[in-house]
Design a protein around this motif. Structure first.
Motif, PDB file in Angstrom:
ATOM      1  N   SER A  19     -69.212  41.716  15.188  1.00 35.06           N
ATOM      2  CA  SER A  19     -70.630  41.410  15.370  1.00 35.06           C
ATOM      3  C   SER A  19     -70.826  39.900  15.430  1.00 35.06           C
ATOM      4  CB  SER A  19     -71.452  41.979  14.212  1.00 35.06           C
ATOM      5  OG  SER A  19     -72.791  41.512  14.278  1.00 35.06           O
ATOM      6  N   THR A  20     -71.629  39.456  16.407  1.00 31.07           N
ATOM      7  CA  THR A  20     -71.872  38.014  16.556  1.00 31.07           C
ATOM      8  C   THR A  20     -73.290  37.640  16.114  1.00 31.07           C
ATOM      9  OG1 THR A  20     -72.488  38.396  18.875  1.00 31.07           O
ATOM     10  CG2 THR A  20     -70.212  37.726  18.426  1.00 31.07           C
ATOM     11  N   GLU A  21     -73.860  38.450  15.215  1.00 31.34           N
ATOM     12  CA  GLU A  21     -75.156  38.090  14.669  1.00 31.34           C
ATOM     13  C   GLU A  21     -75.048  36.768  13.901  1.00 31.34           C
ATOM     14  OE1 GLU A  21     -76.623  41.222  12.269  1.00 31.34           O
ATOM     15  OE2 GLU A  21     -76.733  42.684  13.904  1.00 31.34           O
ATOM     16  N   THR A  22     -76.135  36.023  13.905  1.00 31.22           N
ATOM     17  CA  THR A  22     -76.130  34.705  13.260  1.00 31.22           C
ATOM     18  C   THR A  22     -75.668  34.800  11.808  1.00 31.22           C
ATOM     19  OG1 THR A  22     -77.941  33.980  14.665  1.00 31.22           O
ATOM     20  CG2 THR A  22     -77.528  32.705  12.670  1.00 31.22           C
ATOM     21  N   ASP A  23     -74.585  34.124  11.516  1.00 32.67           N
ATOM     22  CA  ASP A  23     -74.056  34.096  10.158  1.00 32.67           C
ATOM     23  C   ASP A  23     -73.411  32.731   9.935  1.00 32.67           C
ATOM     24  OD1 ASP A  23     -72.843  34.381   7.710  1.00 32.67           O
ATOM     25  OD2 ASP A  23     -71.904  36.316   8.138  1.00 32.67           O
ATOM     26  N   PRO A  24     -74.128  31.821   9.271  1.00 31.76           N
ATOM     27  CA  PRO A  24     -73.614  30.461   9.095  1.00 31.76           C
ATOM     28  C   PRO A  24     -72.604  30.314   7.960  1.00 31.76           C
ATOM     29  CG  PRO A  24     -75.760  30.662   8.071  1.00 31.76           C
ATOM     30  CD  PRO A  24     -75.481  31.990   8.706  1.00 31.76           C
ATOM     31  N   THR A  25     -72.208  31.433   7.347  1.00 31.40           N
ATOM     32  CA  THR A  25     -71.257  31.361   6.240  1.00 31.40           C
ATOM     33  C   THR A  25     -69.928  30.777   6.729  1.00 31.40           C
ATOM     34  OG1 THR A  25     -72.232  33.366   5.315  1.00 31.40           O
ATOM     35  CG2 THR A  25     -70.084  32.666   4.438  1.00 31.40           C
ATOM     36  N   PRO A  26     -69.386  29.761   6.062  1.00 27.89           N
ATOM     37  CA  PRO A  26     -68.097  29.199   6.473  1.00 27.89           C
ATOM     38  C   PRO A  26     -66.996  30.268   6.458  1.00 27.89           C
ATOM     39  CG  PRO A  26     -69.195  27.749   4.922  1.00 27.89           C
ATOM     40  CD  PRO A  26     -69.970  29.032   4.921  1.00 27.89           C
ATOM     41  N   MET A  27     -66.119  30.202   7.420  1.00 34.91           N
ATOM     42  CA  MET A  27     -65.023  31.168   7.530  1.00 34.91           C
ATOM     43  C   MET A  27     -63.828  30.669   6.732  1.00 34.91           C
ATOM     44  SD  MET A  27     -64.613  34.075   8.918  1.00 34.91           S
ATOM     45  CE  MET A  27     -63.396  35.290   9.396  1.00 34.91           C
ATOM     46  N   THR A  28     -63.316  31.514   5.851  1.00 32.71           N
ATOM     47  CA  THR A  28     -62.149  31.127   5.061  1.00 32.71           C
ATOM     48  C   THR A  28     -60.870  31.495   5.801  1.00 32.71           C
ATOM     49  OG1 THR A  28     -62.003  33.242   3.897  1.00 32.71           O
ATOM     50  CG2 THR A  28     -63.453  31.539   2.956  1.00 32.71           C
ATOM     51  N   ARG A  29     -59.802  30.876   5.399  1.00 34.88           N
ATOM     52  CA  ARG A  29     -58.506  31.162   6.002  1.00 34.88           C
ATOM     53  C   ARG A  29     -58.109  32.621   5.778  1.00 34.88           C
ATOM     54  NH1 ARG A  29     -54.642  27.323   6.931  1.00 34.88           N
ATOM     55  NH2 ARG A  29     -53.114  28.350   5.575  1.00 34.88           N
ATOM     56  N   LEU A  30     -58.416  33.141   4.595  1.00 35.42           N
ATOM     57  CA  LEU A  30     -58.047  34.521   4.290  1.00 35.42           C
ATOM     58  C   LEU A  30     -58.818  35.505   5.168  1.00 35.42           C
ATOM     59  CD1 LEU A  30     -56.551  36.592   2.550  1.00 35.42           C
ATOM     60  CD2 LEU A  30     -58.456  36.488   0.930  1.00 35.42           C
ATOM     61  N   GLN A  31     -60.128  35.326   5.266  1.00 38.77           N
ATOM     62  CA  GLN A  31     -60.929  36.265   6.040  1.00 38.77           C
ATOM     63  C   GLN A  31     -60.556  36.218   7.519  1.00 38.77           C
ATOM     64  OE1 GLN A  31     -63.423  38.490   4.605  1.00 38.77           O
ATOM     65  NE2 GLN A  31     -62.724  39.363   6.541  1.00 38.77           N
ATOM     66  N   ALA A  32     -60.271  35.036   8.035  1.00 40.95           N
ATOM     67  CA  ALA A  32     -59.869  34.917   9.434  1.00 40.95           C
ATOM     68  C   ALA A  32     -58.555  35.648   9.687  1.00 40.95           C
ATOM     69  CB  ALA A  32     -59.735  33.447   9.820  1.00 40.95           C
ATOM     70  N   ALA A  33     -57.615  35.509   8.761  1.00 42.07           N
ATOM     71  CA  ALA A  33     -56.326  36.188   8.917  1.00 42.07           C
ATOM     72  C   ALA A  33     -56.493  37.704   8.895  1.00 42.07           C
ATOM     73  CB  ALA A  33     -55.376  35.743   7.808  1.00 42.07           C
ATOM     74  N   VAL A  34     -57.346  38.213   8.010  1.00 40.31           N
ATOM     75  CA  VAL A  34     -57.580  39.658   7.934  1.00 40.31           C
ATOM     76  C   VAL A  34     -58.214  40.171   9.223  1.00 40.31           C
ATOM     77  CG1 VAL A  34     -58.898  41.459   6.766  1.00 40.31           C
ATOM     78  CG2 VAL A  34     -57.697  39.723   5.430  1.00 40.31           C
ATOM     79  N   TRP A  35     -59.223  39.457   9.710  1.00 40.05           N
ATOM     80  CA  TRP A  35     -59.858  39.858  10.969  1.00 40.05           C
ATOM     81  C   TRP A  35     -58.851  39.873  12.111  1.00 40.05           C
ATOM     82  CZ3 TRP A  35     -65.349  37.369  11.952  1.00 40.05           C
ATOM     83  CH2 TRP A  35     -66.227  37.802  10.959  1.00 40.05           C
ATOM     84  N   LEU A  36     -58.021  38.838  12.154  1.00 35.07           N
ATOM     85  CA  LEU A  36     -57.053  38.736  13.237  1.00 35.07           C
ATOM     86  C   LEU A  36     -56.022  39.864  13.153  1.00 35.07           C
ATOM     87  CD1 LEU A  36     -56.093  37.143  15.661  1.00 35.07           C
ATOM     88  CD2 LEU A  36     -54.755  35.709  14.133  1.00 35.07           C
TER      89      LEU A  36
END
Length: 397
Positions: free
Chosen positions: A370-387
């Motif tokens: 989802s690309t709804e507006t979310d200004p929360t900074p992306m952490t390294r952990l969350q990015a790795a899980v998504w990927l």
């Protein structure tokens, strides 16, 4: 952006026509397959549509005659073997034999099944389709005749140039000289101010310009010793082979809690997709930067095509420069302005979702985030899980 516009237009057309590009002209499917293959996209999984399947219907393709068969064979041969079903090999043999069976006694080919006079365009097209096959006798006869047939249009000369380059014939081969001019030199005589004309001295013609353009590309690729025009092996964007493991100490991280997230991060690390920051630590809560996100995505998709950028804030010796240039070339990440990239800029969850959705299109997936507006900074952990989840969905892990 140009390629993305094509993808969007093709998808819209397929949706509008419910996947049926044409009831009789199967060359429509062949050309779409060639375009997608040239862009490194799997045409059997294009946004839910299999554009190769119609080309495996030999009776339908053959109703269009040798023109349909030639284009179908070119399209099937353009595909990576891993994309095709098992019966595709047999179908390609059927089309090859169809072309061979229709070779005339003088060595050429004609468009009409009842025709007896060889035509330069069709002969060149047939030789182009047969180029990957070890049919030396048929090809030799055809090439000898092609060198003698009169080519009196830009389209005919374009196909001669393509057939020569596909069959590894030098562009200055003396057999093809006509009035001391090579086919390429003669083609250039048809240039207009903004393209090519069908006849010498004529006005710009759309088909002549299109075919003249790809003849020039064929010639350039031959001169630069690159794969030929219809050989797309150098244009694959995604490797389906997992990246090899890095050294063991970089594949485990002491600062990750046991659980599913840790398993996903370390699985990516073993494939060389990501790494820690030293001391066997991953720093999972650190905020991801734009340069790091570009690097992560490029490594995950095994992308290699690179284009120089105009960003003034990228140092030529920066470790991330090649990754940024590759990510930009594939339209995964854009600059903040035409000349500013901001490699150390903070990435939000919204930005990450947008970029991973662009990566999903390369993997022939619908946008999963989802690309709804979310200004929360992306952490390294969350990015790795998504990927990891994205690669698992694409079945490349």
């Amino acid at each position: 952006a140009y390629f993305r516009a094509y993808f969007d237009a093709l998808f819209a057309t397929l949706n509008e026509k419910e996947g049926v590009l044409h009831q009789r002209k199967y060359t429509e499917y062949a050309r779409a397959v060639l375009a997608l293959s040239a862009l490194g996209r799997n045409p059997t999984r294009f946004s839910g549509y299999d554009l190769v399947a119609p080309l495996l219907d030999t009776s339908a393709v053959e109703k269009q005659g040798i023109n349909g068969v030639v284009w179908a064979l070119l399209a099937l041969n353009s595909c990576d073997e891993s994309w095709l079903k098992e019966d595709a090999t047999a179908v390609k043999e059927t089309y090859k034999d169809y072309i061979l069976d229709r070779q005339l006694m003088d060595g050429g080919w004609t468009l009409s099944a009842q025709g007896t006079a060889s035509e330069v365009d069709i002969t060149a097209m047939a030789l182009t389709a047969l180029a990957p096959y070890d049919e030396k006798t048929a090809k030799s006869k055809g090439i000898r005749l092609l060198a003698k047939l009169p080519a009196d249009s830009a389209e005919s000369l374009s196909w001669v140039v393509v057939a020569m380059t596909e069959n590894n014939i030098a562009l200055n081969d003396s057999r093809f000289d006509f009035a001391e001019k090579t086919p390429l030199d003669r083609l250039l005589d048809y240039r207009t101010e903004d393209g090519f004309s069908h006849e010498l001295g004529g006005d710009t013609n759309a088909m002549a310009t299109e075919q003249g353009f790809y003849a020039l590309v064929a010639a350039q690729r031959a001169m630069e010793k690159q794969p030929s025009l219809f050989d797309f092996s150098d244009r694959r964007t995604v490797s389906r082979v997992p990246k090899k493991a890095v050294i063991a100490e970089n594949a485990t991280f002491a600062d990750l809690e046991e659980g599913e997230a840790k398993d996903k991060v370390e699985a990516l690390a073993k494939r060389g997709v990501l790494q820690g920051k030293g001391d066997k630590r991953f720093y999972p809560e650190d905020t991801l930067t734009r340069a790091e996100l570009a690097t992560l995505t490029v490594n995950a998709l095994s992308l290699t095509r690179r284009e120089q950028t105009a960003f003034e804030d990228l140092s030529t010796d920066a470790w991330y420069l090649p990754y940024v240039e590759i990510a930009v070339a594939h339209n995964i990440i854009l600059g903040m302005t035409p000349v500013v990239f901001e490699p150390d800029g903070e990435v939000t969850r919204e930005h990450t979702a947008l970029m991973f959705n662009r990566a999903a299109t390369i993997l022939e997936l619908d946008a999963p985030f989802s690309t709804e507006t979310d200004p929360t900074p992306m952490t390294r952990l969350q990015a790795a899980v998504w990927l990891y989840d994205l690669l698992e969905q694409a079945e490349v892990l």
